[in-house]
Design a protein around this motif. Structure first.
Motif, PDB file in Angstrom:
ATOM      1  N   LYS A  71       0.755  -1.227   0.147  1.00 35.87           N
ATOM      2  CA  LYS A  71      -0.041  -0.053  -0.071  1.00 35.87           C
ATOM      3  C   LYS A  71       0.838   1.147  -0.094  1.00 35.87           C
ATOM      4  O   LYS A  71       0.748   2.261  -0.906  1.00 35.87           O
ATOM      5  CB  LYS A  71      -1.000   0.150   1.107  1.00 35.87           C
ATOM      6  CG  LYS A  71      -1.957  -1.281   1.385  1.00 35.87           C
ATOM      7  CD  LYS A  71      -2.853  -0.961   2.469  1.00 35.87           C
ATOM      8  CE  LYS A  71      -2.142  -0.980   3.905  1.00 35.87           C
ATOM      9  NZ  LYS A  71      -1.181  -2.466   3.960  1.00 35.87           N
ATOM     10  N   ALA A  72       1.847   1.459   1.040  1.00 30.16           N
ATOM     11  CA  ALA A  72       2.572   2.843   1.079  1.00 30.16           C
ATOM     12  C   ALA A  72       3.540   2.734  -0.271  1.00 30.16           C
ATOM     13  O   ALA A  72       3.879   3.695  -0.935  1.00 30.16           O
ATOM     14  CB  ALA A  72       3.510   2.394   2.371  1.00 30.16           C
ATOM     15  N   THR A  73       4.057   1.623  -0.728  1.00 32.05           N
ATOM     16  CA  THR A  73       4.873   1.441  -1.894  1.00 32.05           C
ATOM     17  C   THR A  73       3.831   2.334  -3.070  1.00 32.05           C
ATOM     18  O   THR A  73       4.392   2.777  -3.880  1.00 32.05           O
ATOM     19  CB  THR A  73       5.369   0.261  -2.243  1.00 32.05           C
ATOM     20  OG1 THR A  73       6.254  -0.398  -1.294  1.00 32.05           O
ATOM     21  CG2 THR A  73       6.277   0.269  -3.556  1.00 32.05           C
ATOM     22  N   THR A  74       2.862   1.723  -3.208  1.00 31.18           N
ATOM     23  CA  THR A  74       1.855   2.081  -4.184  1.00 31.18           C
ATOM     24  C   THR A  74       1.791   3.590  -4.334  1.00 31.18           C
ATOM     25  O   THR A  74       1.657   4.344  -4.997  1.00 31.18           O
ATOM     26  CB  THR A  74       0.522   1.340  -4.280  1.00 31.18           C
ATOM     27  OG1 THR A  74       0.699  -0.152  -4.661  1.00 31.18           O
ATOM     28  CG2 THR A  74      -0.386   1.982  -5.328  1.00 31.18           C
ATOM     29  N   MET A  75       1.282   4.136  -2.827  1.00 33.99           N
ATOM     30  CA  MET A  75       1.012   5.483  -2.780  1.00 33.99           C
ATOM     31  C   MET A  75       2.445   6.137  -3.014  1.00 33.99           C
ATOM     32  O   MET A  75       2.343   7.267  -3.719  1.00 33.99           O
ATOM     33  CB  MET A  75       0.573   5.619  -1.281  1.00 33.99           C
ATOM     34  CG  MET A  75       0.105   7.082  -1.008  1.00 33.99           C
ATOM     35  SD  MET A  75      -0.920   7.143   0.494  1.00 33.99           S
ATOM     36  CE  MET A  75       0.342   6.993   1.600  1.00 33.99           C
ATOM     37  N   MET A  76       3.500   6.160  -2.595  1.00 32.11           N
ATOM     38  CA  MET A  76       4.745   6.655  -2.904  1.00 32.11           C
ATOM     39  C   MET A  76       5.099   6.725  -4.310  1.00 32.11           C
ATOM     40  O   MET A  76       5.385   7.689  -5.064  1.00 32.11           O
ATOM     41  CB  MET A  76       5.922   6.080  -2.110  1.00 32.11           C
ATOM     42  CG  MET A  76       5.681   6.373  -0.404  1.00 32.11           C
ATOM     43  SD  MET A  76       7.163   5.503   0.311  1.00 32.11           S
ATOM     44  CE  MET A  76       8.606   6.827  -0.231  1.00 32.11           C
ATOM     45  N   ALA A  77       4.640   5.688  -4.905  1.00 27.15           N
ATOM     46  CA  ALA A  77       4.923   5.465  -6.611  1.00 27.15           C
ATOM     47  C   ALA A  77       4.091   6.391  -7.162  1.00 27.15           C
ATOM     48  O   ALA A  77       4.336   7.093  -8.393  1.00 27.15           O
ATOM     49  CB  ALA A  77       4.714   4.016  -6.887  1.00 27.15           C
ATOM     50  N   LEU A  78       3.099   6.347  -6.726  1.00 23.74           N
ATOM     51  CA  LEU A  78       2.084   7.248  -7.335  1.00 23.74           C
ATOM     52  C   LEU A  78       2.482   8.778  -7.118  1.00 23.74           C
ATOM     53  O   LEU A  78       2.356   9.588  -8.067  1.00 23.74           O
ATOM     54  CB  LEU A  78       0.563   7.124  -6.601  1.00 23.74           C
ATOM     55  CG  LEU A  78      -0.444   8.403  -6.875  1.00 23.74           C
ATOM     56  CD1 LEU A  78      -0.968   8.118  -8.123  1.00 23.74           C
ATOM     57  CD2 LEU A  78      -1.637   8.122  -5.945  1.00 23.74           C
ATOM     58  N   GLY A  79       2.803   9.175  -6.137  1.00 23.50           N
ATOM     59  CA  GLY A  79       3.349  10.588  -5.993  1.00 23.50           C
ATOM     60  C   GLY A  79       4.473  10.781  -6.751  1.00 23.50           C
ATOM     61  O   GLY A  79       4.403  12.077  -7.164  1.00 23.50           O
ATOM     62  N   ARG A  80       5.370  10.061  -6.786  1.00 19.65           N
ATOM     63  CA  ARG A  80       6.768  10.204  -7.460  1.00 19.65           C
ATOM     64  C   ARG A  80       6.192  10.238  -9.031  1.00 19.65           C
ATOM     65  O   ARG A  80       6.808  11.293  -9.668  1.00 19.65           O
ATOM     66  CB  ARG A  80       7.418   8.989  -7.310  1.00 19.65           C
ATOM     67  CG  ARG A  80       8.867   9.005  -8.285  1.00 19.65           C
ATOM     68  CD  ARG A  80       9.627   7.946  -7.955  1.00 19.65           C
ATOM     69  NE  ARG A  80      10.863   7.791  -8.782  1.00 19.65           N
ATOM     70  CZ  ARG A  80      10.927   7.487 -10.232  1.00 19.65           C
ATOM     71  NH1 ARG A  80       9.893   6.893 -10.594  1.00 19.65           N
ATOM     72  NH2 ARG A  80      11.906   7.391 -10.622  1.00 19.65           N
TER      73      ARG A  80
END
Length: 336
Positions: free
Chosen positions: A98-107
């Motif tokens: 979940k956190a990986t997905t969210m950070m990848a989204l922001g990036r």
């Protein structure tokens, strides 16, 4: 098909967490340890260890679904001037990415903006924080201020900090606010309920799209009662399941993920295709959790380097201890 999110920037500078701007910007733009040929004499052991410690995050169909959902929400919210905008909650068990997905989204969002607006380093299109344990409204908004580098003194009260944060984010044109660990807000307690209200207020004051991540938000108190009804009426929930292995399509997605990660390995004696051969075992060991799979492969690769075997075998994989949740589920697989 699973592919790397990118061949650049998968980490962030030491001592600069992504919950402050310097750390976030470093996460977005930092290039990883370079990948050379496994037998390249110019590549030291320490450099190869660094490389395998930060193997690229793989982009999965779940990530694609989240990216699409948020792009649509950004369009829906773009011209909304009043009231809370629509948002997304990424919910699921621990270590499912979940956190990986969210950070990848922001990036991805920030890099796209950088390409569209070169030379404008002062832009702050993305804000990323995590809810602190036992959060109060002041603690929460102080996390916003800390990300932005705003000085906070004891003399400033919650209202003053909130006003300053909202004004600055409006001035900076922030469009995407990412908040992790919202399951820590216990609205059955006064502090948690008031902090939930603070989140709602920030969503109304800041003209941005809010994305939360949480462990099993459906079972938390955050969606219960009157407050919960307000959140449920404004946020979509994306269920971030562990990857399944039941159907042919499920197996193809998982095998692609394992294959993509294996192709990143730079081990001198490793036989390509070994991990794919053990894809079913890897799924059983990790329960389909991407975080557990990444841990397993990276630690096995580092053991192979430090002990000089330079290859990953099923026996080596079996020796690697994972998180408690994965190990409890994987006991039958480890005995095989």
């Amino acid at each position: 098909m699973v592919s790397p999110i990118s061949t650049d920037a998968v980490g962030f500078a030491p001592l600069a967490p992504p919950t402050v701007w310097q750390g976030w910007d470093a996460f977005v733009h930092r290039a990883p340890a370079p990948a050379r040929g496994a037998t390249d004499p110019a590549w030291s052991q320490a450099e190869r260890e660094d490389y395998h410690s930060e193997l690229a995050v793989m982009r999965t169909p779940a990530m694609d679904s989240v990216f699409t959902a948020v792009r649509r929400l950004l369009l829906v919210n773009r011209r909304q001037q009043a009231g809370a905008r629509r948002g997304l909650i990424i919910s699921g068990p621990a270590t499912t990415g979940k956190a990986t997905t969210m950070m990848a989204l922001g990036r991805s969002f920030q890099l796209a903006d950088t390409r569209q607006h070169p030379g404008q380093a002062e832009r702050r299109l993305v804000l990323f924080i995590s809810v602190p344990p036992a959060a109060t409204p002041k603690m929460l908004v102080s996390e916003f201020a800390r990300f932005l580098g705003m000085p906070i003194t004891d003399r400033l009260n919650q209202t003053q900090i909130t006003g300053a944060v909202c004004d600055l984010l409006c001035e900076l044109g922030t469009q995407l606010v990412l908040i992790g660990d919202v399951h820590l807000l216990d609205t059955q307690r006064r502090a948690g309920a008031e902090t939930s209200d603070q989140l709602k207020y920030l969503g109304e004051r800041i003209p941005a799209t809010f994305v939360y991540s949480a462990i099993d938000i459906e079972t938390s108190s955050l969606l219960s009662g009157v407050r919960g009804a307000q959140i449920a009426g404004r946020f979509k929930i994306f269920r971030h399941h562990p990857l399944a292995y039941a159907t042919e399509q499920d197996r193809a997605v998982w095998d692609d993920l394992v294959w993509a990660m294996e192709n990143l390995l730079r081990l001198r004696a490793h036989r390509t295709g070994t991990l794919v051969t053990h894809a079913a075992y890897l799924h059983a060991r990790t329960g389909g959790r991407i975080g557990s799979l990444s841990h397993l492969i990276r630690e096995a690769a580092l053991i192979a380097i430090t002990e000089g075997t330079e290859r990953i075998t099923k026996q080596l994989l079996n020796e690697v201890e994972l998180d408690a949740a994965a190990e409890t589920q994987a006991r039958p697989a480890r005995r095989k």
